[in-house]
Design a protein around this motif. Structure first.
Motif, PDB file in Angstrom:
ATOM      1  N   HIS A  28       6.311 -16.684  34.093  1.00  0.00           N
ATOM      2  CA  HIS A  28       6.127 -16.247  32.704  1.00  0.00           C
ATOM      3  C   HIS A  28       5.334 -17.285  31.907  1.00  0.00           C
ATOM      4  O   HIS A  28       4.415 -16.940  31.162  1.00  0.00           O
ATOM      5  CB  HIS A  28       7.484 -16.000  32.052  1.00  0.00           C
ATOM      6  N   GLU A  29       5.693 -18.558  32.069  1.00  0.00           N
ATOM      7  CA  GLU A  29       4.956 -19.630  31.389  1.00  0.00           C
ATOM      8  C   GLU A  29       3.497 -19.663  31.839  1.00  0.00           C
ATOM      9  O   GLU A  29       2.590 -19.875  31.030  1.00  0.00           O
ATOM     10  CB  GLU A  29       5.578 -20.987  31.690  1.00  0.00           C
ATOM     11  N   ALA A  30       3.270 -19.481  33.143  1.00  0.00           N
ATOM     12  CA  ALA A  30       1.909 -19.501  33.677  1.00  0.00           C
ATOM     13  C   ALA A  30       1.086 -18.380  33.066  1.00  0.00           C
ATOM     14  O   ALA A  30      -0.057 -18.590  32.650  1.00  0.00           O
ATOM     15  CB  ALA A  30       1.938 -19.381  35.197  1.00  0.00           C
ATOM     16  N   TYR A  31       1.647 -17.195  32.986  1.00  0.00           N
ATOM     17  CA  TYR A  31       0.938 -16.048  32.416  1.00  0.00           C
ATOM     18  C   TYR A  31       0.554 -16.323  30.966  1.00  0.00           C
ATOM     19  O   TYR A  31      -0.588 -16.116  30.559  1.00  0.00           O
ATOM     20  CB  TYR A  31       1.804 -14.788  32.523  1.00  0.00           C
ATOM     21  N   ARG A  32       1.521 -16.812  30.195  1.00  0.00           N
ATOM     22  CA  ARG A  32       1.269 -17.099  28.780  1.00  0.00           C
ATOM     23  C   ARG A  32       0.243 -18.212  28.622  1.00  0.00           C
ATOM     24  O   ARG A  32      -0.641 -18.151  27.770  1.00  0.00           O
ATOM     25  CB  ARG A  32       2.571 -17.465  28.073  1.00  0.00           C
ATOM     26  N   SER A  33       0.345 -19.237  29.452  1.00  0.00           N
ATOM     27  CA  SER A  33      -0.582 -20.364  29.380  1.00  0.00           C
ATOM     28  C   SER A  33      -2.002 -19.935  29.700  1.00  0.00           C
ATOM     29  O   SER A  33      -2.950 -20.265  28.970  1.00  0.00           O
ATOM     30  CB  SER A  33      -0.122 -21.460  30.349  1.00  0.00           C
ATOM     31  N   VAL A  34      -2.169 -19.183  30.775  1.00  0.00           N
ATOM     32  CA  VAL A  34      -3.500 -18.728  31.174  1.00  0.00           C
ATOM     33  C   VAL A  34      -4.084 -17.795  30.109  1.00  0.00           C
ATOM     34  O   VAL A  34      -5.266 -17.904  29.765  1.00  0.00           O
ATOM     35  CB  VAL A  34      -3.466 -18.051  32.563  1.00  0.00           C
ATOM     36  N   THR A  35      -3.275 -16.920  29.553  1.00  0.00           N
ATOM     37  CA  THR A  35      -3.743 -16.026  28.498  1.00  0.00           C
ATOM     38  C   THR A  35      -4.276 -16.829  27.314  1.00  0.00           C
ATOM     39  O   THR A  35      -5.357 -16.553  26.789  1.00  0.00           O
ATOM     40  CB  THR A  35      -2.613 -15.090  28.029  1.00  0.00           C
ATOM     41  N   GLY A  36      -3.542 -17.847  26.907  1.00  0.00           N
ATOM     42  CA  GLY A  36      -3.964 -18.681  25.790  1.00  0.00           C
ATOM     43  C   GLY A  36      -5.216 -19.479  26.097  1.00  0.00           C
ATOM     44  O   GLY A  36      -6.108 -19.607  25.259  1.00  0.00           O
ATOM     45  N   LEU A  37      -5.294 -20.022  27.308  1.00  0.00           N
ATOM     46  CA  LEU A  37      -6.460 -20.815  27.687  1.00  0.00           C
ATOM     47  C   LEU A  37      -7.718 -19.960  27.768  1.00  0.00           C
ATOM     48  O   LEU A  37      -8.795 -20.380  27.336  1.00  0.00           O
ATOM     49  CB  LEU A  37      -6.204 -21.537  29.013  1.00  0.00           C
ATOM     50  N   ILE A  38      -7.599 -18.752  28.305  1.00  0.00           N
ATOM     51  CA  ILE A  38      -8.745 -17.845  28.365  1.00  0.00           C
ATOM     52  C   ILE A  38      -9.223 -17.517  26.947  1.00  0.00           C
ATOM     53  O   ILE A  38     -10.421 -17.488  26.677  1.00  0.00           O
ATOM     54  CB  ILE A  38      -8.401 -16.559  29.143  1.00  0.00           C
ATOM     55  N   ALA A  39      -8.289 -17.323  26.024  1.00  0.00           N
ATOM     56  CA  ALA A  39      -8.646 -16.995  24.645  1.00  0.00           C
ATOM     57  C   ALA A  39      -9.365 -18.154  23.951  1.00  0.00           C
ATOM     58  O   ALA A  39     -10.128 -17.933  23.011  1.00  0.00           O
ATOM     59  CB  ALA A  39      -7.395 -16.611  23.863  1.00  0.00           C
ATOM     60  N   GLU A  40      -9.127 -19.382  24.400  1.00  0.00           N
ATOM     61  CA  GLU A  40      -9.769 -20.553  23.794  1.00  0.00           C
ATOM     62  C   GLU A  40     -11.266 -20.628  24.084  1.00  0.00           C
ATOM     63  O   GLU A  40     -12.014 -21.236  23.323  1.00  0.00           O
ATOM     64  CB  GLU A  40      -9.125 -21.849  24.303  1.00  0.00           C
TER      65      GLU A  40
END
Length: 74
Positions: A28-40
């Motif tokens: 779950h943390e990985a999914y949220r982290s990757v989503t945020g990083l892609i948005a950056e």
């Protein structure tokens, strides 16, 4: 022990990527982290954008993995 991996899907089969997930991160943390990083990553040329995303993911402990995409199951 095998590292957990995450598939980064794309409608364009040639742009699908596979990355390892840092061991100290839950799915779950990985999914949220990757989503945020892609948005950056701001809009640039498509090929350059993918490389920028992968570089940013690497800075946060994700590693790109080479893979062979098999035939569809359906």
């Amino acid at each position: 022990m095998a590292k957990p991996c995450m598939v980064l899907p794309s409608k364009d089969v040639g742009k699908i990527r596979l990355v390892t997930v840092p061991e100290d991160m839950s799915p779950h943390e990985a999914y949220r982290s990757v989503t945020g990083l892609i948005a950056e990553v701001r809009g640039t040329e498509e090929e350059q954008w993918v490389e920028e995303v992968l570089d940013l993911l690497e800075e946060h402990g994700f590693e790109e993995v080479d893979f062979v995409l098999g035939p569809p199951l359906d």
